[in-house]
Scaffold this active site. Structure first.
Site, mmCIF file in Angstrom:
data_model
loop_
_atom_site.group_PDB
_atom_site.id
_atom_site.type_symbol
_atom_site.label_atom_id
_atom_site.label_comp_id
_atom_site.label_asym_id
_atom_site.label_seq_id
_atom_site.Cartn_x
_atom_site.Cartn_y
_atom_site.Cartn_z
ATOM 1 N N ARG A 54 0.818 -1.204 0.000
ATOM 2 C CA ARG A 54 0.000 0.000 0.000
ATOM 3 C C ARG A 54 0.862 1.268 0.000
ATOM 4 O O ARG A 54 0.508 2.273 -0.624
ATOM 5 C CB ARG A 54 -0.923 -0.005 1.219
ATOM 6 C CG ARG A 54 -1.951 1.110 1.267
ATOM 7 C CD ARG A 54 -2.863 0.926 2.469
ATOM 8 N NE ARG A 54 -3.598 -0.332 2.398
ATOM 9 C CZ ARG A 54 -4.720 -0.507 1.724
ATOM 10 N NH1 ARG A 54 -5.269 0.502 1.078
ATOM 11 N NH2 ARG A 54 -5.332 -1.671 1.714
ATOM 12 N N ASP A 129 -10.543 1.438 -5.117
ATOM 13 C CA ASP A 129 -10.798 1.358 -3.684
ATOM 14 C C ASP A 129 -10.885 -0.067 -3.140
ATOM 15 O O ASP A 129 -11.414 -0.282 -2.061
ATOM 16 C CB ASP A 129 -12.114 2.114 -3.373
ATOM 17 C CG ASP A 129 -12.282 2.389 -1.890
ATOM 18 O OD1 ASP A 129 -11.264 2.542 -1.204
ATOM 19 O OD2 ASP A 129 -13.434 2.444 -1.427
ATOM 20 N N VAL A 153 -9.941 13.898 -0.025
ATOM 21 C CA VAL A 153 -9.420 14.754 -1.089
ATOM 22 C C VAL A 153 -10.409 15.873 -1.398
ATOM 23 O O VAL A 153 -11.604 15.623 -1.583
ATOM 24 C CB VAL A 153 -9.138 13.931 -2.362
ATOM 25 C CG1 VAL A 153 -8.816 14.853 -3.541
ATOM 26 C CG2 VAL A 153 -7.968 12.981 -2.122
ATOM 27 N N CYS A 183 -6.590 24.536 2.892
ATOM 28 C CA CYS A 183 -7.498 24.538 4.044
ATOM 29 C C CYS A 183 -7.331 25.782 4.922
ATOM 30 O O CYS A 183 -8.287 26.224 5.562
ATOM 31 C CB CYS A 183 -7.276 23.293 4.901
ATOM 32 S SG CYS A 183 -7.878 21.777 4.145
ATOM 33 N N CYS A 239 -18.529 15.767 7.805
ATOM 34 C CA CYS A 239 -17.271 16.474 7.557
ATOM 35 C C CYS A 239 -17.133 16.869 6.090
ATOM 36 O O CYS A 239 -16.505 17.883 5.764
ATOM 37 C CB CYS A 239 -16.067 15.657 8.036
ATOM 38 S SG CYS A 239 -15.810 14.090 7.180
ATOM 39 N N CYS A 243 -17.566 21.430 4.222
ATOM 40 C CA CYS A 243 -16.353 22.009 3.621
ATOM 41 C C CYS A 243 -16.701 23.236 2.774
ATOM 42 O O CYS A 243 -17.540 23.162 1.875
ATOM 43 C CB CYS A 243 -15.647 20.968 2.755
ATOM 44 S SG CYS A 243 -14.137 21.598 1.962
#
Length: 375
Positions: A54, A129, A153, A183, A239, A243
């Site tokens: 990974r 995924d 992302v 951010c 969450c 954004c």
């Protein structure tokens, strides 16, 4: 070649396409190890078992020369969090309200990869995924977006409503510049989390994440986290939805991923009555099917307990004798949040004596003493 491929991928429905080198995430191994060492992966042991492959794409396929990251927008038409106020209904994450995205995207990826293989005379592998690929760091390295403080992302064009897929290829394609973090001082995604799943910015403890708890976690959900789950019965979007970059987002255009109305704001009363065949039939072809009936009804019962709607107590009562201890335990928990301790004790008569599961017995004990009730 790159331009022709991007045009083909866009024609297939991908909204954003970027390319990274296989050595573009040198910090990934150290960060992944720290995350695993902290136990933040919970019971997802496959994360640890595949850590070496990974952390470095070349360990997964030594011949890879370029990695193409493709994003498909699945942005909702409206703010989904408004549904959280309907406490007699179950909230299902936006991504799961239609066909399983793995099936939709994999078909598109295979077609795009086939085009590349034929035009560039190269070998290709596609991933959605389900393989040990760190799509999010690679997407950042490719310039598709950046990993926000919620670890998802974020794209300046599409916000954080993006499905990611990857094509590994032996073709040498020019890489794109990485995206930088935008951010700033914003903390909305961190502060909105109902279960405090972010120990620090850019760090997620899956053991406290509602998406993990309601989808991946196979056992009992810790009692202290159940109230924060509210009516979220499959996943969580809090969450993502808050954004600020979503002000640039657009509604998704892939018809097979557009919300099905029969998968939004589902009545808890109906869901609590699903047996295994009914569950399979209701959610066939959707990501929801992966939890299985017992874990799903476990989640529904937590939502029923959190609803404080005494009218739903009958649904918990009916499931006190369910074959699954996972369901029985949460039926008791829900009942303890809807009825006084003496009523719970009345329903325990006969059942507690023959109950063989220690977790269910403990739920009865706490429910009868009133120690489970939450103010």
């Amino acid at each position: 070649m790159k331009r022709a491929f991007v045009e083909r991928a866009r024609a297939l429905g991908f909204d954003t396409i970027r390319i990274a080198r296989p050595d573009a995430i040198p910090l990934a191994p150290e960060r992944l190890k720290a995350w695993l060492d902290a136990g933040h992966h919970g019971s997802m042991e496959w994360m640890a078992e595949t850590a070496e492959r990974r952390a470095d794409p070349r360990a997964l396929w030594s011949e890879v020369r370029s990695i193409i990251l493709l994003g498909l927008n699945y942005g909702p038409a409206e703010n989904p969090l408004a549904e959280l106020a309907r406490t007699d209904r179950g909230y299902i994450s936006v991504y799961a309200r239609n066909r399983d995205y793995h099936d939709v995207i994999k078909g598109k990826l295979k077609e795009a990869a086939g085009f590349l293989a034929s035009k560039a005379s190269s070998d290709v592998k596609v991933f959605v995924d389900t393989a040990p690929v760190m799509e999010k760091p690679l997407a950042e390295a490719a310039g598709l977006g950046w990993q926000g403080k919620h670890t998802v992302v974020v794209s300046r064009e599409f916000g954080d409503w993006l499905f990611l897929g990857a094509i590994f290829t032996t073709a040498e394609l020019p890489a794109d510049a990485p995206e930088r973090d935008h951010c700033g001082t914003c903390r909305r995604c961190l502060d909105v989390c109902p279960t405090n799943a972010f120990p620090a910015p850019y760090q997620l403890d899956a053991r406290r994440c509602i998406s993990y708890l309601t989808i991946e976690h196979k056992g009992h959900i810790p009692a202290e986290l159940r109230p924060g789950i509210g009516n979220r019965i499959f996943g969580c979007d809090d969450c993502l939805a808050v954004c600020p970059w979503n002000k640039f987002a657009q509604a998704g255009r892939e018809a097979r991923l557009v919300q099905r109305e029969d998968l939004a704001a589902l009545p808890l009363k109906e869901l609590a009555r699903l047996d295994d065949p009914g569950f399979r039939a209701r959610f066939a072809g959707t990501p929801i099917k992966r939890t299985g009936r017992d874990r799903f009804v476990r989640n529904v019962l937590i939502a029923i307990g959190n609803s404080r709607d005494v009218a739903l107590a009958d649904e918990a009562l009916r499931l006190l004798d369910d074959a699954s201890p996972l369901v029985r335990a949460m039926a008791v928990w829900a009942l303890a949040h809807l009825l006084p301790p003496e009523a719970v004790a009345m329903h325990a008569e006969g059942r507690l004596e023959r109950e063989g599961d220690p977790d269910v017995r403990e739920e009865w004990r706490r429910g009868m003493t009133g120690s489970e009730a939450v103010a």
